[in-house]
Enzyme design. Sequence first.
Site, PDB file in Angstrom:
ATOM      1  N   CYS A 130     136.237  -8.485 -66.527  1.00 33.62           N
ATOM      2  CA  CYS A 130     137.071  -9.037 -64.828  1.00 33.62           C
ATOM      3  C   CYS A 130     137.111 -10.321 -64.480  1.00 33.62           C
ATOM      4  CB  CYS A 130     135.651  -8.346 -63.834  1.00 33.62           C
ATOM      5  SG  CYS A 130     136.029  -7.907 -62.252  1.00 33.62           S
ATOM      6  N   CYS A 133     136.316 -11.623 -61.156  1.00 34.32           N
ATOM      7  CA  CYS A 133     134.723 -11.186 -60.643  1.00 34.32           C
ATOM      8  C   CYS A 133     134.375 -12.992 -60.882  1.00 34.32           C
ATOM      9  CB  CYS A 133     134.338 -10.173 -61.064  1.00 34.32           C
ATOM     10  SG  CYS A 133     135.118  -8.711 -61.053  1.00 34.32           S
ATOM     11  N   ASP A 134     135.038 -13.109 -62.277  1.00 30.14           N
ATOM     12  CA  ASP A 134     134.373 -14.726 -63.575  1.00 30.14           C
ATOM     13  C   ASP A 134     134.506 -15.539 -63.567  1.00 30.14           C
ATOM     14  OD1 ASP A 134     131.991 -12.324 -63.607  1.00 30.14           O
ATOM     15  OD2 ASP A 134     132.421 -11.627 -65.140  1.00 30.14           O
TER      16      ASP A 134
END
Length: 303
Positions: A130, A133-134
């Site tokens: 992701c 997200c990261d």
Amino acid sequence: MYDIIIIGAGPAGMTAAIYGQRAGKSTLMIDKAGYGGNIITTPSVENYPGLKNVSGAEFAQLLFDQAESFGAEYKSAEVTGITDAAGVKTVHTDGGDYDCKAVIIAAGATNRKLGLDREEQLVGSGVSFCATCDGMFFRGRDVAVIGGGNTALEDAEYLAGVANKVYLVHRRDRFRGEQKTADRLARLENVEFVLNSTPVRFLGDGPVTGLVVKNNETGEERELKVQGVFEAVGQVPQNANFKNVAELDEAGYVKAAENCETGHPGIFVAGDCRTKKVRQLDTAAADGTVAALAASDYINSME
Ligand code: NAP
């Protein structure tokens, strides 16, 4: 007793909830991973008709709020099976059992893995599925994105704005994703296409310090000195728990045509988990609509 239980609260499931409620049916969405589905990890959606640009997370929240505003209910639980006794369907979950008249399977699909050594162990230590997200953990660092579909292209574009350098590694010389996005990427100075190449191993004893890729034409190996590897090589369905009520194809997708009927009375299927050629946000939503209206007709015909 609910009228319709929807397994999965991604774009297909949430759209089914909207149309089910508007057809006067009580609907319950059940999802083990929270509502939203895979779209929440997409940085920007710019191909949904009528919405010029919206983040995947915002899109999912709008859809969820809309479904709730029509009275749809939501529970977080893992569905372990479906049984059908004299037309009453029971959806079994790790949080209890729920009865209904019709079921819509909209369970989506989960991230495919590359199958490399230490891949699972390195999730959170350099391996991610992701980018939104990261991505921030890799600010100013070098990363690789694996895949040639829309997810990989969009992830690479997002990461190019965060990371120092992005290698986009794809096993062929043509991308499967949209040409428009590929063209934008080709113009970015910090993005390098590594084509006809397949990842073979991660480097580093602890967190990722690099990725070795092999050129599929020459057999030559190349070390990419990256600290992050974002895998975007597609999805695989997880429909095994439903095979007693819905026939699956060899790849595990629920067999159904555009009418979203499975062949089992009162069991319908919508979105990426069914057999289909085009898996897009709007086709998932379209499936949700078709499945909910078919489920409503089925319930009406029983009453
Ligand atoms: P996808 O379209 O299935 O693409 C997967 C990519 O990974 C392909 O390029 C494939 O290569 C490659 N791949 C598969 N297995 C591999 C392996 N073992 N090793 C190396 N490479 C491998 O998946 P996706 O990009 O996640 O997209 C899924 C669906 O969602 C698509 O229909 C896509 O258009 C849609 N989507 C839409 C949006 C949007 O509308 N904004 C955003 C994201 C995704 P090959 O090309 O050689 O098969």
